[in-house]
Design a protein around this motif. Structure first.
Motif, PDB file in Angstrom:
ATOM      1  N   ASP A 120       0.822  -1.216   0.000  1.00 57.49           N
ATOM      2  CA  ASP A 120       0.000   0.000   0.000  1.00 57.49           C
ATOM      3  C   ASP A 120       0.855   1.265   0.000  1.00 57.49           C
ATOM      4  O   ASP A 120       0.373   2.345  -0.332  1.00 57.49           O
ATOM      5  CB  ASP A 120      -0.909   0.028   1.228  1.00 57.49           C
ATOM      6  CG  ASP A 120      -1.868  -1.148   1.259  1.00 57.49           C
ATOM      7  OD1 ASP A 120      -2.784  -1.175   0.432  1.00 57.49           O
ATOM      8  OD2 ASP A 120      -1.682  -2.047   2.095  1.00 57.49           O
TER       9      ASP A 120
ATOM     10  N   TRP B  37      -3.364  -0.136   6.786  1.00 59.71           N
ATOM     11  CA  TRP B  37      -4.759  -0.080   7.243  1.00 59.71           C
ATOM     12  C   TRP B  37      -4.872   0.169   8.744  1.00 59.71           C
ATOM     13  O   TRP B  37      -5.988   0.334   9.268  1.00 59.71           O
ATOM     14  CB  TRP B  37      -5.509  -1.361   6.854  1.00 59.71           C
ATOM     15  CG  TRP B  37      -5.831  -1.391   5.388  1.00 59.71           C
ATOM     16  CD1 TRP B  37      -5.004  -1.800   4.375  1.00 59.71           C
ATOM     17  CD2 TRP B  37      -7.036  -0.947   4.753  1.00 59.71           C
ATOM     18  NE1 TRP B  37      -5.638  -1.657   3.161  1.00 59.71           N
ATOM     19  CE2 TRP B  37      -6.879  -1.138   3.365  1.00 59.71           C
ATOM     20  CE3 TRP B  37      -8.248  -0.430   5.233  1.00 59.71           C
ATOM     21  CZ2 TRP B  37      -7.873  -0.815   2.446  1.00 59.71           C
ATOM     22  CZ3 TRP B  37      -9.241  -0.113   4.314  1.00 59.71           C
ATOM     23  CH2 TRP B  37      -9.055  -0.302   2.938  1.00 59.71           C
TER      24      TRP B  37
ATOM     25  N   ASP C 266     -14.058   2.533   4.825  1.00 58.38           N
ATOM     26  CA  ASP C 266     -13.502   3.883   4.839  1.00 58.38           C
ATOM     27  C   ASP C 266     -12.081   3.919   4.265  1.00 58.38           C
ATOM     28  O   ASP C 266     -11.130   4.325   4.944  1.00 58.38           O
ATOM     29  CB  ASP C 266     -13.494   4.406   6.281  1.00 58.38           C
ATOM     30  CG  ASP C 266     -13.345   5.919   6.330  1.00 58.38           C
ATOM     31  OD1 ASP C 266     -13.315   6.556   5.256  1.00 58.38           O
ATOM     32  OD2 ASP C 266     -13.238   6.463   7.439  1.00 58.38           O
ATOM     33  N   PRO C 267     -11.909   3.502   2.993  1.00 55.42           N
ATOM     34  CA  PRO C 267     -10.558   3.415   2.428  1.00 55.42           C
ATOM     35  C   PRO C 267      -9.905   4.784   2.245  1.00 55.42           C
ATOM     36  O   PRO C 267      -8.678   4.876   2.143  1.00 55.42           O
ATOM     37  CB  PRO C 267     -10.768   2.715   1.083  1.00 55.42           C
ATOM     38  CG  PRO C 267     -12.198   2.957   0.737  1.00 55.42           C
ATOM     39  CD  PRO C 267     -12.939   3.081   2.032  1.00 55.42           C
ATOM     40  N   PHE C 268     -10.713   5.851   2.235  1.00 59.60           N
ATOM     41  CA  PHE C 268     -10.120   7.187   2.027  1.00 59.60           C
ATOM     42  C   PHE C 268      -9.258   7.589   3.204  1.00 59.60           C
ATOM     43  O   PHE C 268      -8.285   8.309   3.058  1.00 59.60           O
ATOM     44  CB  PHE C 268     -11.224   8.212   1.761  1.00 59.60           C
ATOM     45  CG  PHE C 268     -12.019   7.868   0.545  1.00 59.60           C
ATOM     46  CD1 PHE C 268     -11.437   7.907  -0.724  1.00 59.60           C
ATOM     47  CD2 PHE C 268     -13.336   7.456   0.656  1.00 59.60           C
ATOM     48  CE1 PHE C 268     -12.150   7.560  -1.852  1.00 59.60           C
ATOM     49  CE2 PHE C 268     -14.063   7.108  -0.475  1.00 59.60           C
ATOM     50  CZ  PHE C 268     -13.480   7.154  -1.726  1.00 59.60           C
ATOM     51  N   GLU C 269      -9.645   7.121   4.391  1.00 58.20           N
ATOM     52  CA  GLU C 269      -8.836   7.366   5.580  1.00 58.20           C
ATOM     53  C   GLU C 269      -7.425   6.775   5.373  1.00 58.20           C
ATOM     54  O   GLU C 269      -6.421   7.422   5.677  1.00 58.20           O
ATOM     55  CB  GLU C 269      -9.530   6.713   6.780  1.00 58.20           C
ATOM     56  CG  GLU C 269      -8.985   7.087   8.122  1.00 58.20           C
ATOM     57  CD  GLU C 269      -9.248   8.542   8.481  1.00 58.20           C
ATOM     58  OE1 GLU C 269      -8.609   9.016   9.417  1.00 58.20           O
ATOM     59  OE2 GLU C 269     -10.078   9.205   7.822  1.00 58.20           O
TER      60      GLU C 269
ATOM     61  N   ASP D 156      -5.908   6.170   2.518  1.00 58.99           N
ATOM     62  CA  ASP D 156      -5.192   6.987   1.528  1.00 58.99           C
ATOM     63  C   ASP D 156      -4.543   8.192   2.192  1.00 58.99           C
ATOM     64  O   ASP D 156      -3.408   8.556   1.892  1.00 58.99           O
ATOM     65  CB  ASP D 156      -6.158   7.478   0.436  1.00 58.99           C
ATOM     66  CG  ASP D 156      -6.546   6.360  -0.510  1.00 58.99           C
ATOM     67  OD1 ASP D 156      -5.874   5.309  -0.484  1.00 58.99           O
ATOM     68  OD2 ASP D 156      -7.517   6.539  -1.269  1.00 58.99           O
ATOM     69  N   LYS D 157      -5.290   8.822   3.101  1.00 63.00           N
ATOM     70  CA  LYS D 157      -4.765  10.000   3.798  1.00 63.00           C
ATOM     71  C   LYS D 157      -3.544   9.627   4.646  1.00 63.00           C
ATOM     72  O   LYS D 157      -2.524  10.309   4.622  1.00 63.00           O
ATOM     73  CB  LYS D 157      -5.852  10.618   4.711  1.00 63.00           C
ATOM     74  CG  LYS D 157      -6.723  11.658   4.021  1.00 63.00           C
ATOM     75  CD  LYS D 157      -7.495  12.497   5.039  1.00 63.00           C
ATOM     76  CE  LYS D 157      -8.506  11.624   5.782  1.00 63.00           C
ATOM     77  NZ  LYS D 157      -9.412  12.344   6.663  1.00 63.00           N
TER      78      LYS D 157
ATOM     79  N   LYS E  82      -0.496   8.928   2.433  1.00 64.95           N
ATOM     80  CA  LYS E  82       0.090  10.172   1.908  1.00 64.95           C
ATOM     81  C   LYS E  82       0.908  10.882   2.984  1.00 64.95           C
ATOM     82  O   LYS E  82       2.034  11.316   2.737  1.00 64.95           O
ATOM     83  CB  LYS E  82      -1.019  11.112   1.416  1.00 64.95           C
ATOM     84  CG  LYS E  82      -1.478  10.812   0.031  1.00 64.95           C
ATOM     85  CD  LYS E  82      -2.007  12.086  -0.679  1.00 64.95           C
ATOM     86  CE  LYS E  82      -2.709  11.703  -1.964  1.00 64.95           C
ATOM     87  NZ  LYS E  82      -4.089  11.173  -1.723  1.00 64.95           N
TER      88      LYS E  82
END
Ligand code: PLP
Length: 345
Positions: free
Chosen positions: A181, A208, A251-254, A256-257, A260
């Protein structure tokens, strides 16, 4: 590739698996469950959980781009590392080949299962040579262990070289992608159709942020997954884990944040560590949420940090990692505390 029957322990190939109440009943509408000797009170913890974790797999299937029938879920990657030994290697007879240095669990599970472990040294850039790995195999080699991005070195293994290992070997190849990831390299889980002897591992423990829940995954042909399902404990992933993982997957956007932020922090941390001339000899390239750094004296710097309540991993004793520390990227505050301590060294 040898046939799966040739690769599987004979007793496992012929094993009639335990058939749980929840296995035998599947599908049709029912509302009275008197088949599993459960207590009717204390809902929902009174009921055995789904042995095949279908809901979790359905969500994972969308996120990972892998069909449900090609997914195995285990009690951490630990279970997905142990199972290939128990399914495919005969104790005292078979052997496995692995890159060195790499994650310690592959060898621990080999030792537990009384299977010979053949480490093959990476080169000075921590890269593998397919030729060298394949040369270490013989007719009793059942599994080759690869890890990319590799732990503890942090780098991704060369993609084409991995393909050469997979296509050149007649047994099974496991590619542990616990840190994928964090990496831009193409995942091998999308290549399952091409390589019937490939097993790819992922985990909820790193990007994750769910290490405490213990959920690891293996992606492989449906035949290999079928053998894993036959050998695993019937209820190997408990209800609370399935529920919490489902929440996380929604909540995969969490994630991604987080990824990053961690990658930004990694760059900043490495840049600053490189400036510590009395400590840093070399920071190695990384595709993960940690990096390996060669320092002037790993043991002394490790002890110094422990005295200040900061724990990193001392890899000094690991082959090709003399005087190396493995440092996980933390929050900005944690990283600053580490840097401040190192500057005072
Ligand atoms: C951290 C890590 C794992 C994760 O193991 P879990 O049992 O899923 O927590 C797997 N493989 C490697 C190489 C790791 O570094």
């Amino acid at each position: 590739m040898k046939s799966l029957e040739e690769l599987t322990r004979p007793n496992i190939w012929s094993l009639a698996p335990y058939s749980s109440a929840r296995n035998e009943y599947n599908g049709k509408d029912a509302h009275v469950f008197l088949d599993a000797n459960e207590n009717p009170y204390n809902t929902p913890y009174n009921r055995y959980p789904d042995p095949l974790q279908i809901e979790v797999k359905q969500l994972l299937s969308k996120i990972k781009g892998v069909a449900v029938e090609n997914i195995f879920l285990g009690n951490g990657s630990d279970e997905a590392i142990d199972l290939p030994y128990r399914c495919f290697t005969r104790p005292g007879i078979d052997n496995v080949v692995a890159i060195e240095p790499t994650y310690g669990m592959y060898k621990v599970c080999a030792d537990i299962n009384d299977v010979e472990y053949r480490p093959v040294l990476l080169d000075e850039h921590y890269q593998l040579s397919a030729g060298k790995l394949l040369a270490a195999c013989d007719d009793n080699t059942k599994i080759i262990w690869l890890c990319s991005p590799n732990n503890p070195t942090g780098n991704s293994l060369n993609y084409d070289e991995i393909v050469k290992v997979i296509t050149g070997f007649d047994g099974l190849v496991v590619v542990d992608e616990a840190y994928s990831d964090f990496s831009r390299q193409k995942s091998f889980r999308c290549e399952l159709d091409k390589y019937p002897n490939l097993i790819v591992l992922n985990t909820m423990s790193k990007a994750w942020g769910c290490a405490a829940l213990r959920l690891g995954m293996a992606f492989a042909s449906k035949e290999i997954i079928g053998i894993f399902n036959k050998v695993k404990y019937p209820y190997n992933v408990n209800l609370l884990t399935q529920q919490k993982v489902l929440e996380a997957l929604k909540d995969p956007f969490e994630v991604d944040k987080w990824v990053k932020m961690l990658l930004q922090e990694r760059t900043r941390l490495i840049d600053n560590v490189r400036m510590l001339n009395n400590i840093c000899i070399e920071v190695y390239p990384t595709d993960a949420n940690f990096f390996l750094v060669k320092v002037t004296d790993a043991q002394k710097i490790y002890d110094y940090l422990v005295d200040r309540g900061i724990i990193v991993r001392n890899r000094n004793r690991v082959q090709l990692c003399k005087n190396c520390l493995r440092i996980t990227v933390g929050t900005k505050t944690e990283n600053n505390e580490l840097l401040a301590a190192l500057r005072q060294y």
